[in-house]
Design a protein around this motif. Structure first.
Motif, PDB file in Angstrom:
ATOM      1  N   ASP A   5      39.401  37.343  30.878  1.00 20.12           N
ATOM      2  CA  ASP A   5      38.783  36.706  31.361  1.00 20.12           C
ATOM      3  C   ASP A   5      37.297  37.295  31.397  1.00 20.12           C
ATOM      4  O   ASP A   5      36.610  36.654  31.342  1.00 20.12           O
ATOM      5  CB  ASP A   5      38.933  35.000  31.813  1.00 20.12           C
ATOM      6  CG  ASP A   5      39.474  34.321  31.224  1.00 20.12           C
ATOM      7  OD1 ASP A   5      39.734  34.671  30.218  1.00 20.12           O
ATOM      8  OD2 ASP A   5      40.674  33.408  31.604  1.00 20.12           O
ATOM      9  N   ALA A   6      37.218  38.002  32.688  1.00 23.01           N
ATOM     10  CA  ALA A   6      36.330  38.247  33.112  1.00 23.01           C
ATOM     11  C   ALA A   6      36.032  39.273  32.447  1.00 23.01           C
ATOM     12  O   ALA A   6      34.621  39.149  32.188  1.00 23.01           O
ATOM     13  CB  ALA A   6      37.283  39.622  34.330  1.00 23.01           C
ATOM     14  N   ARG A   8      36.039  39.825  28.974  1.00 25.39           N
ATOM     15  CA  ARG A   8      35.205  38.127  27.729  1.00 25.39           C
ATOM     16  C   ARG A   8      33.919  37.751  28.804  1.00 25.39           C
ATOM     17  O   ARG A   8      33.164  37.710  27.687  1.00 25.39           O
ATOM     18  CB  ARG A   8      36.099  37.609  27.811  1.00 25.39           C
ATOM     19  CG  ARG A   8      36.624  37.196  25.588  1.00 25.39           C
ATOM     20  CD  ARG A   8      36.893  35.889  25.849  1.00 25.39           C
ATOM     21  NE  ARG A   8      38.743  36.479  25.672  1.00 25.39           N
ATOM     22  CZ  ARG A   8      39.529  36.026  26.279  1.00 25.39           C
ATOM     23  NH1 ARG A   8      39.223  34.202  26.524  1.00 25.39           N
ATOM     24  NH2 ARG A   8      40.943  36.353  26.016  1.00 25.39           N
ATOM     25  N   GLN A   9      33.700  37.339  29.262  1.00 24.55           N
ATOM     26  CA  GLN A   9      32.554  36.721  30.460  1.00 24.55           C
ATOM     27  C   GLN A   9      31.491  37.735  31.364  1.00 24.55           C
ATOM     28  O   GLN A   9      30.575  37.663  31.008  1.00 24.55           O
ATOM     29  CB  GLN A   9      32.836  36.151  31.973  1.00 24.55           C
ATOM     30  CG  GLN A   9      33.681  34.783  31.092  1.00 24.55           C
ATOM     31  CD  GLN A   9      34.064  33.356  31.856  1.00 24.55           C
ATOM     32  OE1 GLN A   9      33.883  34.315  33.347  1.00 24.55           O
ATOM     33  NE2 GLN A   9      35.560  32.725  31.740  1.00 24.55           N
ATOM     34  N   ASN A  10      32.404  38.868  31.776  1.00 24.04           N
ATOM     35  CA  ASN A  10      31.230  39.880  32.521  1.00 24.04           C
ATOM     36  C   ASN A  10      31.440  40.974  31.689  1.00 24.04           C
ATOM     37  O   ASN A  10      31.579  42.085  32.271  1.00 24.04           O
ATOM     38  CB  ASN A  10      31.472  39.423  33.474  1.00 24.04           C
ATOM     39  CG  ASN A  10      31.421  38.583  34.139  1.00 24.04           C
ATOM     40  OD1 ASN A  10      30.123  37.896  34.462  1.00 24.04           O
ATOM     41  ND2 ASN A  10      31.767  38.023  35.227  1.00 24.04           N
ATOM     42  N   VAL A  12      29.635  44.108  30.241  1.00 24.83           N
ATOM     43  CA  VAL A  12      28.554  45.108  31.342  1.00 24.83           C
ATOM     44  C   VAL A  12      28.894  45.060  33.041  1.00 24.83           C
ATOM     45  O   VAL A  12      28.828  46.669  33.067  1.00 24.83           O
ATOM     46  CB  VAL A  12      27.381  44.702  31.254  1.00 24.83           C
ATOM     47  CG1 VAL A  12      26.424  45.467  31.897  1.00 24.83           C
ATOM     48  CG2 VAL A  12      26.993  44.338  30.293  1.00 24.83           C
ATOM     49  N   VAL A  13      29.431  43.978  33.289  1.00 27.06           N
ATOM     50  CA  VAL A  13      29.806  44.418  34.424  1.00 27.06           C
ATOM     51  C   VAL A  13      31.149  45.102  34.706  1.00 27.06           C
ATOM     52  O   VAL A  13      31.038  46.066  35.300  1.00 27.06           O
ATOM     53  CB  VAL A  13      29.826  42.742  35.844  1.00 27.06           C
ATOM     54  CG1 VAL A  13      30.821  43.337  36.984  1.00 27.06           C
ATOM     55  CG2 VAL A  13      28.481  42.853  36.214  1.00 27.06           C
ATOM     56  N   THR A  14      31.874  44.619  34.085  1.00 31.32           N
ATOM     57  CA  THR A  14      33.469  45.458  33.839  1.00 31.32           C
ATOM     58  C   THR A  14      33.268  46.671  33.608  1.00 31.32           C
ATOM     59  O   THR A  14      34.052  48.136  34.106  1.00 31.32           O
ATOM     60  CB  THR A  14      34.549  44.509  32.917  1.00 31.32           C
ATOM     61  OG1 THR A  14      34.321  43.597  33.723  1.00 31.32           O
ATOM     62  CG2 THR A  14      35.066  45.167  33.434  1.00 31.32           C
ATOM     63  N   LEU A  72      37.389  40.821  40.003  1.00 29.89           N
ATOM     64  CA  LEU A  72      37.391  40.281  39.190  1.00 29.89           C
ATOM     65  C   LEU A  72      38.489  39.688  38.050  1.00 29.89           C
ATOM     66  O   LEU A  72      38.387  38.657  37.574  1.00 29.89           O
ATOM     67  CB  LEU A  72      36.977  41.436  37.565  1.00 29.89           C
ATOM     68  CG  LEU A  72      35.547  41.709  38.474  1.00 29.89           C
ATOM     69  CD1 LEU A  72      34.627  42.734  37.468  1.00 29.89           C
ATOM     70  CD2 LEU A  72      34.155  40.788  38.016  1.00 29.89           C
TER      71      LEU A  72
END
Length: 85
Positions: A5-6, A8-10, A12-14, A72
């Motif tokens: 989920d992290a 998928r949602q973030n 760029v951050v990951t 995350l």
């Protein structure tokens, strides 16, 4: 939130954190390869004590970046609302 989920949602951050972790590891290898053995009186240029301190700072930064990356994937709930109802 799970790691899937992290991502998928973030994304760029990951991927940014993964890049920072990899880059820090490569810099740490470069510092370790360039540092000489600590000797008394050899304080000009790259020296052993500076290499040890540099590796300690990079290791601390790497641990903190991995901890942020681990957050995350945290599955726990969000903080409680304040004031409680």
């Amino acid at each position: 939130m799970g790691t899937r989920d992290a991502i998928r949602q973030n994304p760029v951050v990951t991927f940014g954190l993964l890049f920072v972790v990899g880059w820090t590891a490569l810099v740490a290898l470069g510092v370790a390869a360039g540092a000489k053995f600590p000797e008394y009186g050899d304080w000009v240029g790259r020296h052993g004590v500076g290499g040890i301190v540099g590796l300690a700072v990079l290791a601390t930064f790497l641990i903190l970046a991995i901890a942020v990356l681990g957050e995350l994937g945290e599955t726990g709930p969000a903080p409680e609302e304040w004031p409680p109802e």
